[in-house]
Design an enzyme around this catalytic site. Structure first.
Site, PDB file in Angstrom:
ATOM      1  N   LEU A  18       0.826  -1.213   0.000  1.00  0.00           N
ATOM      2  CA  LEU A  18       0.000   0.000   0.000  1.00  0.00           C
ATOM      3  C   LEU A  18       0.856   1.257   0.000  1.00  0.00           C
ATOM      4  O   LEU A  18       0.453   2.300  -0.496  1.00  0.00           O
ATOM      5  CB  LEU A  18      -0.924   0.003   1.217  1.00  0.00           C
ATOM      6  N   GLY A  19       2.020   1.160   0.591  1.00  0.00           N
ATOM      7  CA  GLY A  19       2.908   2.315   0.661  1.00  0.00           C
ATOM      8  C   GLY A  19       4.253   1.901   1.229  1.00  0.00           C
ATOM      9  O   GLY A  19       4.387   0.841   1.837  1.00  0.00           O
ATOM     10  N   ALA A  24       9.995   1.430   6.585  1.00  0.00           N
ATOM     11  CA  ALA A  24       8.881   0.498   6.690  1.00  0.00           C
ATOM     12  C   ALA A  24       8.116   0.402   5.383  1.00  0.00           C
ATOM     13  O   ALA A  24       8.195   1.290   4.521  1.00  0.00           O
ATOM     14  CB  ALA A  24       7.936   0.939   7.811  1.00  0.00           C
ATOM     15  N   LYS A  25       7.382  -0.698   5.243  1.00  0.00           N
ATOM     16  CA  LYS A  25       6.422  -0.882   4.168  1.00  0.00           C
ATOM     17  C   LYS A  25       5.066  -1.193   4.791  1.00  0.00           C
ATOM     18  O   LYS A  25       4.993  -1.797   5.860  1.00  0.00           O
ATOM     19  CB  LYS A  25       6.841  -2.042   3.250  1.00  0.00           C
ATOM     20  N   VAL A  26       4.008  -0.789   4.100  1.00  0.00           N
ATOM     21  CA  VAL A  26       2.660  -1.099   4.556  1.00  0.00           C
ATOM     22  C   VAL A  26       2.007  -2.000   3.508  1.00  0.00           C
ATOM     23  O   VAL A  26       1.960  -1.659   2.323  1.00  0.00           O
ATOM     24  CB  VAL A  26       1.814   0.172   4.762  1.00  0.00           C
ATOM     25  N   ASP A 135       0.656  16.069  15.144  1.00  0.00           N
ATOM     26  CA  ASP A 135       0.984  16.023  13.715  1.00  0.00           C
ATOM     27  C   ASP A 135      -0.303  15.877  12.902  1.00  0.00           C
ATOM     28  O   ASP A 135      -0.400  15.044  12.007  1.00  0.00           O
ATOM     29  CB  ASP A 135       1.940  14.868  13.416  1.00  0.00           C
TER      30      ASP A 135
END
Length: 425
Positions: A18-19, A24-26, A135
């Site tokens: 997804l991203g 990191a990766k999702v 944030d």
């Protein structure tokens, strides 16, 4: 992922990416139990160790551990191996609000108000539980399949234990959305900083652009302090009043989230179920799993079950425990698949042989006393079949613990140990 064999992580099957970011990766993933869709953030421990991302992950997990609200992305599980941390989260399939605005332009006032109500409801709940987001920006506001807003990314959030004199002192956030007092580094109220960001978001939803923008950040903050912005002609008077009170550069006079929720414009068409206590599942906390061998063991004597908040620090190769337990310098920790009763009895037996006085003081705990040294042994359940054992040394002889006392005790209990944590063996 594009092709190749299926990747199964615990009870989840990972799908496409997804991203991705630097650390990191999702992944899109599906539950093998009920088919539910989730998002799995896979974090490489080696890449984040000793970087600013390490405390961000701790904050994200600890903040989300406290929060369960219909407009906050839910953290389902935290899993860990020697090289990776996996955060299993609710999947918001509608993308982020920023992309929606960039593609479709400004929103109508009723739609903008609906998203704004959901954002404020979520932040009000965060603040009620001692968490300031810090944030808030449209990239961190996701939409689910029904078009409901979901607040995410608590990596810069602030928790009550970070307060000094009742204020936060860390400058953080995205400049275009960050309250001016945060940049000053003189201490600020996190809830008022979030209120400022809400004012920026509301302006953006209705205008399609930001009230304060400049490639030179110093110039941008000059505009902020001077309140140099103009409302588009289509903004209604009630909206202008709300935004003006939120975009007050002086936090003492800025409208708070509590006051905002009492404003007539905000309350219009407001759905009470956003704040329905039945939807705020305080006990619906994330699970934590060390991805090790399955076992069929039962925990006796009522030792407590530990949560993600307690256990994220225990992943081998990523010691984050100091961020939670400052000042505890004489501790030994290990996991075990032995029976709780057998572990306690073994400590009693070895302690007796080594000349310790042995006491059972509470459930799941044994205390060993020798001269001016006190060793407290506490058991907790990580997952069914895996116990976490903490040996804490205190007393006047604690400085001699490593040199004179530890090796004999360690040799006597070695057969209990599945894996050590924070200990060279």
């Amino acid at each position: 992922m594009e092709s190749g064999p299926k990747v199964v992580l615990g009870k989840y099957e990972l799908g496409h990416v997804l991203g991705r970011g630097t650390f990191a990766k999702v992944y899109h993933a599906g539950s093998l139990i009920n088919g539910a869709t989730v998002a799995v953030k896979v974090i490489d421990k080696c890449k984040i160790k000793n970087t600013t991302m390490e405390p961000r992950i701790v904050r994200e997990v600890s903040a989300m551990h406290r929060l369960s609200h219909p407009n906050i992305i839910k953290l389902h599980e935290v899993m860990a191996t020697k090289s990776k941390i996996y955060l299993v989260m609710e999947h918001a399939s509608g993308g982020d609000l920023f992309s929606q605005i960039m593609q479709h332009g400004p929103l109508s006032e009723p739609i903008a108000r609906r998203y704004f109500q959901q954002l404020v409801s979520a932040l009000h709940f965060c603040h009620s539980n001692g968490v300031a987001h810090r944030d808030v920006k449209p990239q961190n506001l996701l939409l689910d399949e029904y078009g409901n807003l979901k607040v995410t990314d608590f990596g810069l959030s602030a928790l009550p234990e970070q307060l000094k004199d009742g204020l936060f002192h860390t400058a953080c956030g995205t400049p275009a959305y960050t309250a001016p007092e945060v940049v000053r580094r003189k201490g600020y109220d996190g809830t008022k900083a979030d209120a400022w960001s809400c004012g920026i978001i509301l302006f953006l939803l209705l205008a399609g652009y930001l009230p304060f923008e400049d490639s030179n950040i110093a110039v941008m903050y000059q505009k902020i302090y001077g309140r140099e912005f103009k409302f588009p002609t289509w903004f209604s008077k009630p909206v202008r009043r709300v935004i003006s009170r939120l975009l007050d550069p002086h936090p003492q006079t800025r409208m708070s989230i509590d006051a905002l929720m009492r404003v007539a414009w905000f309350k219009k068409s407001y759905k009470a179920n956003y704040m329905n206590p039945d939807l705020l599942l305080h006990d619906n906390r994330p699970n934590f799993c060390m991805l090790q061998k399955d076992g069929q063991f039962n925990l006796e004597d009522g030792a407590p079950v530990m949560t993600a908040f307690d256990l994220i620090s225990l992943s081998s190769g990523l010691d984050l425990s100091g961020l939670f337990e400052r000042g505890k310098k004489r501790e030994k920790r290990f996991t075990s698949t032995k029976h709780a009763k057998d572990i306690l009895e073994k400590f009693e037996k070895i302690g007796g042989k080594l000349g310790y006085k042995v006491e059972r003081r509470k459930v799941g705990c044994v205390v060993l006393l020798k001269n001016q040294l006190v060793l407290s042994v506490n058991l907790s359940e990580v997952v069914p079949g895996v116990l976490f054992v903490e040996i804490k040394a205190s007393g006047n002889d604690v400085a001699d613990f490593e040199e004179f006392y530890w090796e004999d005790l360690k040799a006597g209990i070695q057969d209990l140990v599945l894996a050590w944590h924070n200990e060279s063996v």
